[in-house]
Design a protein around this motif. Structure first.
Motif, PDB file in Angstrom:
ATOM      1  N   UNK A  46     -49.712 -29.146  50.832  1.00  0.00           N
ATOM      2  CA  UNK A  46     -48.751 -28.220  51.428  1.00  0.00           C
ATOM      3  C   UNK A  46     -47.319 -28.647  51.140  1.00  0.00           C
ATOM      4  N   UNK A  47     -47.045 -29.931  51.228  1.00  0.00           N
ATOM      5  CA  UNK A  47     -45.705 -30.440  50.898  1.00  0.00           C
ATOM      6  C   UNK A  47     -45.382 -30.179  49.440  1.00  0.00           C
ATOM      7  N   UNK A  48     -46.355 -30.389  48.566  1.00  0.00           N
ATOM      8  CA  UNK A  48     -46.166 -30.160  47.129  1.00  0.00           C
ATOM      9  C   UNK A  48     -45.887 -28.682  46.865  1.00  0.00           C
ATOM     10  N   UNK A  49     -46.595 -27.795  47.557  1.00  0.00           N
ATOM     11  CA  UNK A  49     -46.354 -26.357  47.397  1.00  0.00           C
ATOM     12  C   UNK A  49     -44.930 -26.003  47.832  1.00  0.00           C
ATOM     13  N   UNK A  50     -44.527 -26.485  48.989  1.00  0.00           N
ATOM     14  CA  UNK A  50     -43.182 -26.186  49.495  1.00  0.00           C
ATOM     15  C   UNK A  50     -42.119 -26.691  48.525  1.00  0.00           C
ATOM     16  N   UNK A  51     -42.230 -27.944  48.102  1.00  0.00           N
ATOM     17  CA  UNK A  51     -41.246 -28.513  47.177  1.00  0.00           C
ATOM     18  C   UNK A  51     -41.221 -27.757  45.846  1.00  0.00           C
ATOM     19  N   UNK A  52     -42.383 -27.362  45.364  1.00  0.00           N
ATOM     20  CA  UNK A  52     -42.451 -26.622  44.094  1.00  0.00           C
ATOM     21  C   UNK A  52     -41.766 -25.261  44.213  1.00  0.00           C
ATOM     22  N   UNK A  53     -42.017 -24.560  45.300  1.00  0.00           N
ATOM     23  CA  UNK A  53     -41.389 -23.255  45.489  1.00  0.00           C
ATOM     24  C   UNK A  53     -39.885 -23.378  45.695  1.00  0.00           C
ATOM     25  N   UNK A  54     -39.435 -24.515  46.158  1.00  0.00           N
ATOM     26  CA  UNK A  54     -38.003 -24.756  46.330  1.00  0.00           C
ATOM     27  C   UNK A  54     -37.354 -25.314  45.061  1.00  0.00           C
ATOM     28  N   UNK A  55     -38.133 -25.481  44.010  1.00  0.00           N
ATOM     29  CA  UNK A  55     -37.610 -25.956  42.735  1.00  0.00           C
ATOM     30  C   UNK A  55     -37.447 -27.468  42.640  1.00  0.00           C
ATOM     31  N   UNK A  56     -38.004 -28.198  43.583  1.00  0.00           N
ATOM     32  CA  UNK A  56     -37.913 -29.667  43.608  1.00  0.00           C
ATOM     33  C   UNK A  56     -39.152 -30.272  42.945  1.00  0.00           C
ATOM     34  N   UNK A  57     -39.294 -30.032  41.656  1.00  0.00           N
ATOM     35  CA  UNK A  57     -40.516 -30.408  40.938  1.00  0.00           C
ATOM     36  C   UNK A  57     -40.713 -31.918  40.905  1.00  0.00           C
ATOM     37  N   UNK A  58     -39.663 -32.674  40.633  1.00  0.00           N
ATOM     38  CA  UNK A  58     -39.802 -34.136  40.588  1.00  0.00           C
ATOM     39  C   UNK A  58     -40.257 -34.684  41.940  1.00  0.00           C
ATOM     40  N   UNK A 115     -46.285 -34.526  33.428  1.00  0.00           N
ATOM     41  CA  UNK A 115     -45.581 -34.782  32.170  1.00  0.00           C
ATOM     42  C   UNK A 115     -45.419 -33.551  31.284  1.00  0.00           C
ATOM     43  N   UNK A 116     -46.169 -32.509  31.528  1.00  0.00           N
ATOM     44  CA  UNK A 116     -46.165 -31.338  30.656  1.00  0.00           C
ATOM     45  C   UNK A 116     -44.917 -30.495  30.891  1.00  0.00           C
ATOM     46  N   UNK A 117     -44.234 -30.171  29.797  1.00  0.00           N
ATOM     47  CA  UNK A 117     -43.040 -29.326  29.893  1.00  0.00           C
ATOM     48  C   UNK A 117     -43.168 -28.138  28.947  1.00  0.00           C
ATOM     49  N   UNK A 118     -42.470 -27.081  29.287  1.00  0.00           N
ATOM     50  CA  UNK A 118     -42.314 -25.931  28.399  1.00  0.00           C
ATOM     51  C   UNK A 118     -40.810 -25.743  28.236  1.00  0.00           C
ATOM     52  N   UNK A 119     -40.336 -25.887  27.006  1.00  0.00           N
ATOM     53  CA  UNK A 119     -38.897 -25.815  26.709  1.00  0.00           C
ATOM     54  C   UNK A 119     -38.107 -26.767  27.604  1.00  0.00           C
ATOM     55  N   UNK A 120     -38.607 -27.987  27.718  1.00  0.00           N
ATOM     56  CA  UNK A 120     -37.990 -29.061  28.518  1.00  0.00           C
ATOM     57  C   UNK A 120     -37.950 -28.766  30.016  1.00  0.00           C
ATOM     58  N   UNK A 121     -38.780 -27.859  30.468  1.00  0.00           N
ATOM     59  CA  UNK A 121     -38.869 -27.577  31.904  1.00  0.00           C
ATOM     60  C   UNK A 121     -40.180 -28.162  32.414  1.00  0.00           C
ATOM     61  N   UNK A 122     -40.069 -29.106  33.336  1.00  0.00           N
ATOM     62  CA  UNK A 122     -41.232 -29.726  33.958  1.00  0.00           C
ATOM     63  C   UNK A 122     -41.786 -28.760  34.994  1.00  0.00           C
ATOM     64  N   UNK A 123     -43.066 -28.423  34.884  1.00  0.00           N
ATOM     65  CA  UNK A 123     -43.644 -27.407  35.758  1.00  0.00           C
ATOM     66  C   UNK A 123     -44.251 -27.981  37.027  1.00  0.00           C
ATOM     67  N   UNK A 124     -44.785 -29.184  36.960  1.00  0.00           N
ATOM     68  CA  UNK A 124     -45.389 -29.793  38.135  1.00  0.00           C
ATOM     69  C   UNK A 124     -46.776 -29.239  38.433  1.00  0.00           C
ATOM     70  N   UNK A 125     -47.420 -29.773  39.477  1.00  0.00           N
ATOM     71  CA  UNK A 125     -48.819 -29.440  39.744  1.00  0.00           C
ATOM     72  C   UNK A 125     -49.075 -28.003  40.192  1.00  0.00           C
ATOM     73  N   UNK A 126     -48.126 -27.361  40.833  1.00  0.00           N
ATOM     74  CA  UNK A 126     -48.368 -25.992  41.303  1.00  0.00           C
ATOM     75  C   UNK A 126     -48.187 -24.993  40.173  1.00  0.00           C
ATOM     76  N   UNK A 127     -47.036 -25.019  39.512  1.00  0.00           N
ATOM     77  CA  UNK A 127     -46.744 -24.007  38.501  1.00  0.00           C
ATOM     78  C   UNK A 127     -47.612 -24.166  37.259  1.00  0.00           C
ATOM     79  N   UNK A 128     -47.896 -25.385  36.835  1.00  0.00           N
ATOM     80  CA  UNK A 128     -48.768 -25.548  35.667  1.00  0.00           C
ATOM     81  C   UNK A 128     -50.185 -25.094  36.001  1.00  0.00           C
ATOM     82  N   UNK A 129     -50.640 -25.368  37.210  1.00  0.00           N
ATOM     83  CA  UNK A 129     -51.966 -24.899  37.619  1.00  0.00           C
ATOM     84  C   UNK A 129     -52.029 -23.371  37.622  1.00  0.00           C
ATOM     85  N   UNK A 130     -50.964 -22.727  38.121  1.00  0.00           N
ATOM     86  CA  UNK A 130     -50.911 -21.255  38.112  1.00  0.00           C
ATOM     87  C   UNK A 130     -50.983 -20.719  36.680  1.00  0.00           C
ATOM     88  N   UNK A 131     -50.298 -21.392  35.762  1.00  0.00           N
ATOM     89  CA  UNK A 131     -50.316 -20.949  34.369  1.00  0.00           C
ATOM     90  C   UNK A 131     -51.665 -21.202  33.698  1.00  0.00           C
TER      91      UNK A 131
END
Length: 156
Positions: A46-58, A115-131
């Protein structure tokens, strides 16, 4: 897919175990909900989801317990398939395949998410999983269609 099958999928997306409770499979439903809560809490999901939606990927990556989060896609898609199977089993042979491949590909997404990026954008566990999800569904549905086609054409 019937209305009941679609309803089971959507309730399972909301919380794995709900459709099993609706179908009076109480032990299985309670087990899925309990496992979902355990994995969710232990992985800090849940914390990871909140941080990801707030753009705090690191920060999201720092908070993620990957040892626990890697269990989540398999539990999630298994519970979803189980709910779907309870109402649609006879109507859809090999329907487990898209669920299985979704679980595989999303798990791989979780593994590479720090570690996975698209055009130097780190997606993190939520957004990369969605993709990764549509890729898993597409691969699974394609394999299912190939298997059904081979079965249909081998018997004629």
């Amino acid at each position: 897919m019937t209305k009941k099958g679609l309803e089971s999928i959507f309730w399972s997306i909301a919380l794995p175990g709900f459709p099993q409770l609706m179908n009076r499979k109480l032990v299985k439903g309670i087990l899925f909900i309990g496992l979902e809560i355990l994995i969710n809490v232990q992985s800090n999901f849940n914390t990871v989801i909140i941080l990801s939606f707030q753009g705090e990927i690191e920060k999201a990556i720092e908070q993620t317990n990957y040892q626990w989060l890697m269990f989540y896609p398999c539990l999630y898609f298994f519970a979803m398939w189980d709910a779907y199977r309870d109402v649609e089993d006879e109507h859809s042979p090999f329907m487990f395949i898209p669920f299985v491949f979704s679980a595989y590909v999303v798990t791989v997404g979780v593994i590479y998410s720090s570690t996975f990026t698209i055009k130097n954008i780190l997606l993190g566990p939520i957004w990369l999983s969605f993709l990764c999800l549509p890729i898993g569904l597409l691969v699974g549905m394609t394999i299912k269609k190939i298997i059904l086609w081979k079965i249909e054409h081998s018997s004629s």
